[in-house]
Design a protein around this motif. Structure first.
Motif, short mmCIF file in Angstrom:
data_model
loop_
_atom_site.label_atom_id
_atom_site.label_comp_id
_atom_site.label_asym_id
_atom_site.label_seq_id
_atom_site.Cartn_x
_atom_site.Cartn_y
_atom_site.Cartn_z
N VAL A 1 0.84 -1.19 0.00
CA VAL A 1 0.00 0.00 0.00
C VAL A 1 0.88 1.24 0.00
N THR A 2 0.30 2.33 -0.38
CA THR A 2 1.02 3.61 -0.40
C THR A 2 0.88 4.32 0.95
N SER A 3 1.73 5.30 1.16
CA SER A 3 1.64 6.09 2.40
C SER A 3 0.31 6.86 2.44
N TYR A 4 -0.20 7.25 1.26
CA TYR A 4 -1.50 7.93 1.21
C TYR A 4 -2.59 7.03 1.77
N SER A 5 -2.58 5.75 1.40
CA SER A 5 -3.59 4.81 1.89
C SER A 5 -3.49 4.64 3.40
N VAL A 6 -2.28 4.57 3.92
CA VAL A 6 -2.08 4.40 5.36
C VAL A 6 -2.58 5.63 6.12
N ILE A 7 -2.22 6.82 5.62
CA ILE A 7 -2.65 8.05 6.29
C ILE A 7 -4.16 8.23 6.18
N LEU A 8 -4.72 7.92 5.02
CA LEU A 8 -6.17 7.99 4.84
C LEU A 8 -6.88 7.07 5.83
N LEU A 9 -6.41 5.83 5.94
CA LEU A 9 -7.04 4.88 6.86
C LEU A 9 -6.90 5.36 8.31
N ALA A 10 -5.73 5.87 8.67
CA ALA A 10 -5.53 6.34 10.04
C ALA A 10 -6.51 7.47 10.36
N VAL B 1 -12.91 14.34 -4.32
CA VAL B 1 -13.49 13.01 -4.41
C VAL B 1 -13.90 12.59 -3.00
N ALA B 2 -14.94 11.80 -2.93
CA ALA B 2 -15.42 11.28 -1.65
C ALA B 2 -14.86 9.87 -1.46
N LEU B 3 -14.18 9.65 -0.34
CA LEU B 3 -13.56 8.35 -0.03
C LEU B 3 -14.29 7.77 1.17
N ARG B 4 -14.93 6.64 0.96
CA ARG B 4 -15.79 6.05 1.97
C ARG B 4 -15.14 4.83 2.61
N ALA B 5 -15.32 4.70 3.92
CA ALA B 5 -14.86 3.52 4.66
C ALA B 5 -16.01 3.00 5.51
N ASP B 6 -16.17 1.70 5.53
CA ASP B 6 -17.22 1.07 6.32
C ASP B 6 -16.57 0.18 7.37
N PHE B 7 -16.73 0.54 8.63
CA PHE B 7 -16.15 -0.21 9.73
C PHE B 7 -17.19 -1.08 10.44
N GLY B 8 -18.35 -1.27 9.81
CA GLY B 8 -19.44 -2.02 10.42
C GLY B 8 -19.12 -3.48 10.66
N ALA B 9 -18.34 -4.08 9.78
CA ALA B 9 -18.02 -5.52 9.91
C ALA B 9 -16.76 -5.74 10.74
N ASP B 10 -16.24 -4.68 11.38
CA ASP B 10 -15.02 -4.75 12.20
C ASP B 10 -13.88 -5.40 11.43
N SER C 1 -10.20 -6.34 9.76
CA SER C 1 -8.82 -6.38 10.25
C SER C 1 -8.05 -5.21 9.64
N VAL C 2 -6.87 -4.95 10.16
CA VAL C 2 -6.06 -3.86 9.63
C VAL C 2 -5.71 -4.12 8.17
N ALA C 3 -5.36 -5.36 7.84
CA ALA C 3 -5.01 -5.70 6.45
C ALA C 3 -6.20 -5.48 5.53
N ASP C 4 -7.39 -5.90 5.96
CA ASP C 4 -8.59 -5.71 5.13
C ASP C 4 -8.91 -4.23 4.97
N ALA C 5 -8.79 -3.46 6.06
CA ALA C 5 -9.08 -2.03 6.00
C ALA C 5 -8.07 -1.31 5.10
N LEU C 6 -6.80 -1.71 5.14
CA LEU C 6 -5.80 -1.11 4.26
C LEU C 6 -6.08 -1.45 2.80
N ARG C 7 -6.47 -2.66 2.54
CA ARG C 7 -6.80 -3.06 1.17
C ARG C 7 -7.99 -2.27 0.67
N ASP C 8 -9.00 -2.09 1.52
CA ASP C 8 -10.17 -1.32 1.13
C ASP C 8 -9.81 0.15 0.88
#
Length: 91
Positions: A1-10, A49-58, A60-67
Protein backbone atom coordinates in the motif's frame (compact mmCIF):
# COMPACT_ATOMS: atom_id res chain seq x y z
CA UNK A 1 0.00 0.00 0.00
CA UNK A 2 1.02 3.61 -0.40
CA UNK A 3 1.64 6.09 2.40
CA UNK A 4 -1.50 7.93 1.21
CA UNK A 5 -3.59 4.81 1.89
CA UNK A 6 -2.08 4.40 5.36
CA UNK A 7 -2.65 8.05 6.29
CA UNK A 8 -6.17 7.99 4.84
CA UNK A 9 -7.04 4.88 6.86
CA UNK A 10 -5.53 6.34 10.04
CA UNK A 11 -7.64 9.47 9.61
CA UNK A 12 -10.79 7.44 8.92
CA UNK A 13 -10.16 5.25 11.99
CA UNK A 14 -9.66 8.37 14.10
CA UNK A 15 -12.97 9.79 12.87
CA UNK A 16 -14.64 6.42 13.43
CA UNK A 17 -13.42 6.35 17.04
CA UNK A 18 -14.31 9.97 17.76
CA UNK A 19 -17.82 10.00 16.34
CA UNK A 20 -18.75 6.33 16.82
CA UNK A 21 -20.08 5.99 13.27
CA UNK A 22 -19.36 2.88 11.19
CA UNK A 23 -19.70 4.65 7.84
CA UNK A 24 -17.08 7.37 7.32
CA UNK A 25 -16.76 9.57 4.22
CA UNK A 26 -13.71 11.80 3.78
CA UNK A 27 -13.24 14.36 1.02
CA UNK A 28 -9.85 14.53 -0.65
CA UNK A 29 -8.50 16.72 -3.45
CA UNK A 30 -7.24 14.95 -6.57
CA UNK A 31 -5.26 16.46 -9.44
CA UNK A 32 -7.70 16.81 -12.33
CA UNK A 33 -5.32 16.60 -15.28
CA UNK A 34 -6.20 13.17 -16.62
CA UNK A 35 -6.84 14.44 -20.11
CA UNK A 36 -3.77 15.26 -22.25
CA UNK A 37 -5.38 18.44 -23.64
CA UNK A 38 -5.00 20.08 -20.20
CA UNK A 39 -1.27 19.35 -19.85
CA UNK A 40 -0.21 22.69 -21.38
CA UNK A 41 -2.74 24.85 -19.51
CA UNK A 42 -1.44 26.76 -16.51
CA UNK A 43 -3.67 26.73 -13.48
CA UNK A 44 -4.89 24.77 -10.51
CA UNK A 45 -7.06 21.85 -11.60
CA UNK A 46 -8.40 20.02 -8.56
CA UNK A 47 -11.47 17.88 -8.11
CA UNK A 48 -12.75 16.70 -4.77
CA UNK A 49 -13.49 13.01 -4.41
CA UNK A 50 -15.42 11.28 -1.65
CA UNK A 51 -13.56 8.35 -0.03
CA UNK A 52 -15.79 6.05 1.97
CA UNK A 53 -14.86 3.52 4.66
CA UNK A 54 -17.22 1.07 6.32
CA UNK A 55 -16.15 -0.21 9.73
CA UNK A 56 -19.44 -2.02 10.42
CA UNK A 57 -18.02 -5.52 9.91
CA UNK A 58 -15.02 -4.75 12.20
CA UNK A 59 -12.40 -5.35 9.49
CA UNK A 60 -8.82 -6.38 10.25
CA UNK A 61 -6.06 -3.86 9.63
CA UNK A 62 -5.01 -5.70 6.45
CA UNK A 63 -8.59 -5.71 5.13
CA UNK A 64 -9.08 -2.03 6.00
CA UNK A 65 -5.80 -1.11 4.26
CA UNK A 66 -6.80 -3.06 1.17
CA UNK A 67 -10.17 -1.32 1.13
CA UNK A 68 -8.53 2.12 1.56
CA UNK A 69 -6.16 1.36 -1.32
CA UNK A 70 -8.98 0.14 -3.58
CA UNK A 71 -11.13 3.16 -2.71
CA UNK A 72 -8.25 5.50 -3.54
CA UNK A 73 -7.59 3.76 -6.85
CA UNK A 74 -11.27 3.97 -7.83
CA UNK A 75 -11.27 7.65 -6.88
CA UNK A 76 -8.30 8.25 -9.18
CA UNK A 77 -10.08 6.49 -12.02
CA UNK A 78 -13.19 8.67 -11.67
CA UNK A 79 -11.54 11.91 -10.51
CA UNK A 80 -12.60 13.82 -13.61
CA UNK A 81 -16.29 13.60 -12.65
CA UNK A 82 -17.09 17.03 -11.16
CA UNK A 83 -17.82 16.84 -7.43
CA UNK A 84 -20.39 19.63 -7.64
CA UNK A 85 -22.32 17.66 -10.27
CA UNK A 86 -22.20 14.55 -8.11
CA UNK A 87 -23.64 16.43 -5.13
CA UNK A 88 -26.31 18.02 -7.34
CA UNK A 89 -27.43 14.65 -8.71
CA UNK A 90 -27.45 12.98 -5.28
CA UNK A 91 -29.68 15.65 -3.77
Amino acid sequence: VTSYSVILLAYQVLLHRWCGQDDIVVGSPMPARGDARWSRVVGDFVNMVALRADFGADPSVADALRDARNTGMRALRYQDYPFSLLVERLL
